[in-house]
Design a protein around this motif. Structure first.
Motif, PDB file in Angstrom:
ATOM      1  N   UNK A  64       0.926  -1.270   0.075  1.00 32.32           N
ATOM      2  CA  UNK A  64      -0.129   0.043   0.050  1.00 32.32           C
ATOM      3  C   UNK A  64       0.904   1.267  -0.020  1.00 32.32           C
ATOM      4  N   UNK A  65       1.764   1.192   0.907  1.00 32.07           N
ATOM      5  CA  UNK A  65       2.731   2.411   0.958  1.00 32.07           C
ATOM      6  C   UNK A  65       3.560   2.667  -0.308  1.00 32.07           C
ATOM      7  N   UNK A  66       4.184   1.649  -0.503  1.00 33.81           N
ATOM      8  CA  UNK A  66       5.432   1.722  -1.291  1.00 33.81           C
ATOM      9  C   UNK A  66       4.730   1.574  -2.874  1.00 33.81           C
ATOM     10  N   UNK A  67       3.687   1.351  -3.081  1.00 35.29           N
ATOM     11  CA  UNK A  67       3.139   1.075  -4.608  1.00 35.29           C
ATOM     12  C   UNK A  67       1.945   1.586  -4.893  1.00 35.29           C
ATOM     13  N   UNK A  68       1.022   1.471  -3.759  1.00 34.83           N
ATOM     14  CA  UNK A  68      -0.001   2.158  -4.285  1.00 34.83           C
ATOM     15  C   UNK A  68      -0.110   3.700  -4.058  1.00 34.83           C
ATOM     16  N   UNK A  69       0.809   4.195  -3.103  1.00 31.69           N
ATOM     17  CA  UNK A  69       1.064   5.823  -3.101  1.00 31.69           C
ATOM     18  C   UNK A  69       1.968   6.051  -3.989  1.00 31.69           C
ATOM     19  N   UNK A  70       2.827   5.288  -4.622  1.00 30.88           N
ATOM     20  CA  UNK A  70       3.935   5.559  -5.711  1.00 30.88           C
ATOM     21  C   UNK A  70       5.245   5.910  -5.074  1.00 30.88           C
ATOM     22  N   UNK A  71       5.171   6.052  -3.605  1.00 31.93           N
ATOM     23  CA  UNK A  71       6.499   6.450  -2.912  1.00 31.93           C
ATOM     24  C   UNK A  71       7.735   5.525  -3.176  1.00 31.93           C
ATOM     25  N   UNK A 128       7.787   3.301  -5.541  1.00 30.15           N
ATOM     26  CA  UNK A 128       8.201   3.341  -7.178  1.00 30.15           C
ATOM     27  C   UNK A 128       9.071   4.272  -7.437  1.00 30.15           C
ATOM     28  N   UNK A 129       8.904   5.442  -6.816  1.00 38.07           N
ATOM     29  CA  UNK A 129       9.722   6.614  -7.016  1.00 38.07           C
ATOM     30  C   UNK A 129      11.126   6.465  -6.565  1.00 38.07           C
ATOM     31  N   UNK A 130      11.378   5.680  -5.680  1.00 40.49           N
ATOM     32  CA  UNK A 130      12.723   5.376  -4.966  1.00 40.49           C
ATOM     33  C   UNK A 130      13.086   4.215  -6.152  1.00 40.49           C
ATOM     34  N   UNK A 131      12.736   3.336  -6.448  1.00 45.55           N
ATOM     35  CA  UNK A 131      12.945   2.290  -7.421  1.00 45.55           C
ATOM     36  C   UNK A 131      13.287   2.965  -8.691  1.00 45.55           C
ATOM     37  N   UNK A 132      12.555   4.112  -9.304  1.00 38.74           N
ATOM     38  CA  UNK A 132      12.721   4.624 -10.574  1.00 38.74           C
ATOM     39  C   UNK A 132      14.012   5.530 -10.285  1.00 38.74           C
ATOM     40  N   UNK A 133      14.354   5.971  -9.122  1.00 35.84           N
ATOM     41  CA  UNK A 133      15.484   6.808  -9.080  1.00 35.84           C
ATOM     42  C   UNK A 133      16.791   6.171  -8.968  1.00 35.84           C
ATOM     43  N   UNK A 134      16.720   4.625  -8.373  1.00 37.08           N
ATOM     44  CA  UNK A 134      17.588   3.788  -8.351  1.00 37.08           C
ATOM     45  C   UNK A 134      17.904   3.344 -10.033  1.00 37.08           C
ATOM     46  N   UNK A 135      16.898   3.044 -10.563  1.00 34.66           N
ATOM     47  CA  UNK A 135      17.222   2.616 -12.280  1.00 34.66           C
ATOM     48  C   UNK A 135      17.864   3.745 -12.914  1.00 34.66           C
TER      49      UNK A 135
END
Lengths: 260, 374
Positions: B243-250, B252-259
């Motif tokens: 819920x917090x990491x993916x439904x809110x996008x938080x 995903x943003x961290x993983x996108x930054x890492x990518x």
């Protein structure tokens, strides 16, 4: 050294066409060539005559458009790039006009590199490389970088590199061109010694007529064809009866012909 | 000779090496911080669940995460305790509350009421004692929230939902993933402050008797309590994280930054490795003329890439650890775990090997005949 009279390198009917379409040029037009073990053969001819193309084909770097090449009994026919590289690695040592040493490695490391390519173990390589440098009189510069060496010394390292791993033939492209007269003669003397002392076939492409005194055989190429052959017999250079050097013959050959 | 040649090629042009290492270090630090933040977020999201140590959680139907509380009906406790295989059932009361600061102003908070005698929540108490929460309207707050809650020390007073509370314990390092501070208290005080019924709770924490089968008890509880969800610890943890990491996008943003960090690293390393290979093309052509197989030359380039990766990784990790150390004084939680460190090694080496492919393509096209034209 016992003289073996079968050629270590043999080329028959070599034709090489370079370029395509209107720019197509026939660089070699049916060349027959053999290199005997224990002999230093000089390949001479004017610029554009096909010397380097022939050397590249004999050294398994280029494939002929037609004709066949055999080195130490192995034919190059049908070999792909890796097969040609394998043949070079096993049987051919090169000496280049511009030395082509790896500038980031020392003299002994350059020789060890050639040994590594030929599959010599890292434990044996230092001793074998040191021996090769000693053979060319450079054991005292083993740890020197090429950038700190004279042209003559670099060419000696290149010869040591070519000797390392005991290839059957050594092909030298204008080995004296970048050297002064004294160093040039020393290098030719070394190549002649290599041929005689180790029984290898040594072929050197050269323009330098001062090198003739070291040759066992001289071959002249013009416009993609062999136009003259001469062999030293009993210390004298003798023109082959079937081929005329004409006015292109070097002085020593002309002199030899008169004597003959 | 391959490692030596690769090493010498790499160190021959110091400027090029510095550019390569800068790219790798940048990439390693960016990926380390982004994944460290991700792990830190996971840690914070799951902290309550991990410290509560329940085998099964009975939660209101549709609960998205621990921080998304509502109330159960209040009849669950006896039903759970009567179930074979259940050793205990602890109530947990969680609800949003308004915290009025002593010097004016208010902020929202998440009130957590638990059986403090069991000693599960809160944890890491640095001032006061767990037992002090039992004093009338005693609460525990984390010292990192002092400023936000308008307090400065133990025994300070404030109001929760218009009722006076006293800070009787202080914790260190219990921060929520959201911006809401946690306020810990006893079950009774929490019910009073949240105006809940005496039987009401938000979650039931079920401990199984030794030898009981988790799935069997879970299934039986689900049948007995149809208006609830019976989640294992891992399932509730994963649901909260999702819920917090993916439904809110938080997350995903961290993983996108890492990518992004990995892509930037690949581009910089590929560019510099390609330039270095071009600089050494004559040497590679000479090697080819001397009979080197294509594989031998590829290994030299790959070794250069791996050496760059190892040096860049070590420098990048040192810098990342400095960043993580520096972040401890902030509200950010960046974690470095052995697994993350190992993953970064694999990622850095993989990134550099991928970057070497362009250089390998260049070298593969070398014509050894060029050695005669120099």
């Amino acid at each position: 050294m016992t003289q073996d009279f079968s050629p270590i390198l043999e080329a028959k009917g070599i034709v090489k066409t370079l370029g395509a379409g209107a720019a197509q040029v026939q660089a070699l037009k049916g060349v027959n060539f053999d290199l005997m073990p224990g002999e230093l053969t000089l390949l001479m001819g004017p610029s554009g005559s096909g010397k380097t193309t022939l050397l590249s084909i004999l050294g398994c770097i280029l494939t002929p458009t037609d004709g066949s090449v055999q080195i130490a009994g192995r034919s190059t026919e049908g070999l792909n790039a890796e097969g040609m590289a394998d043949l070079r690695r096993r049987h051919v040592g090169f000496v280049f006009q511009a030395y082509n040493l790896v500038p980031t490695l020392t003299a002994i490391e350059n020789v060890m590199l050639a040994l590594d390519l030929r599959g010599v173990s890292l434990s044996d390589a230092p001793d074998l490389a040191a021996e090769a440098l000693e053979a060319v009189g450079l054991s005292h510069r083993a740890d020197a970088s090429p950038s700190k060496m004279s042209g003559g010394a670099k060419q000696r390292v290149a010869i040591a590199r070519a000797l390392a791993g005991s290839p059957s033939v050594i092909l030298a492209d204008e080995p004296t061109a970048a050297l002064d007269a004294q160093n040039g003669m020393a290098v030719m003397e070394l190549l002649a010694e290599v041929a005689k002392d180790t029984g290898r076939g040594v072929l050197a492409v050269t323009h330098d007529h001062r090198t003739l005194e070291y040759a066992d055989r001289i071959i002249r190429i013009e416009d993609g064809r062999i136009v003259g052959r001469a062999r030293r017999r009993d210390g004298e250079m003798t023109e082959a009866p079937s081929v005329s050097w004409g006015t292109a013959a070097p002085a020593e050959v002309r002199h030899a012909s008169v004597i003959a | 000779m391959i490692p030596k040649l690769a090493y010498r090629n790499l160190f021959h042009d110091r400027l090029s090496l510095v550019v390569t290492l800068t790219g790798i270090v940048f990439s390693v630090v960016l990926v380390a911080v982004q994944f460290g933040l991700y792990l830190g977020s996971e840690n914070r999201i799951a902290a309550m669940l991990d410290n509560a140590k329940a085998d099964l959680w009975v939660v209101p139907l549709g609960t998205k995460s621990f921080d998304d509380p509502s109330f159960l009906s209040g009849r669950e406790r006896h039903a759970i305790l009567s179930m074979p295989g259940v050793a205990s059932a602890e109530e947990l009361v969680v609800g949003f509350a308004s915290w009025r600061k002593p010097r004016g102003g208010s902020t929202a908070a998440l009130l957590v009421g638990s059986n403090t005698a069991k000693g599960m929540l809160p944890w890491d108490i640095v001032e006061g004692r767990m037992a002090d929460l039992a004093s009338p309207n005693g609460v525990a707050v984390d010292q990192t929230y002092f400023s936000e809650l308008g307090i400065s020390k133990l025994r300070d007073k404030a109001e929760v939902n218009n009722l006076e509370v006293t800070v009787t314990a202080v914790t260190q390092g219990i921060r929520s993933f959201t911006t809401l501070p946690y306020i810990f208290t006893t079950l009774g005080t929490a019910r009073t402050l949240l105006d809940a019924q005496s039987e009401q709770s938000s979650y039931m924490l079920v401990q199984l008797a030794p030898g009981s089968d988790l799935a069997t008890v879970q299934k039986a509880l689900a049948a007995r309590l149809p208006d609830t969800e019976i989640l294992t610890h891992d399932a509730f943890r994963q649901r909260s994280l999702d819920y917090w990491l993916f439904e809110t996008g938080a997350g995903s943003a961290l993983i996108a930054g890492a990518i992004l960090g990995i892509i930037v690293g690949i581009v910089i390393v590929a560019q510099t490795l390609y330039a270095s290979t071009k600089d050494h093309l004559n040497e590679f052509a000479t090697l080819r003329a001397l009979g080197a197989s294509a594989g031998y030359i590829h290994r030299v380039i790959l070794m250069q890439a791996v050496l760059s990766a190892v040096i860049g990784y070590l420098l990048g990790m040192c810098l990342s650890l400095l960043v993580i150390e520096g972040s401890k004084a902030t509200t950010l939680l960046i974690l470095m775990t052995p697994n993350l460190a190992l993953m970064l090694v694999v990622l850095t080496v993989g990134m550099c090997i991928l970057a070497a492919i362009c250089a390998i393509f260049k070298v593969t096209r070398i014509d050894p005949a060029v050695v005669f034209s120099r």
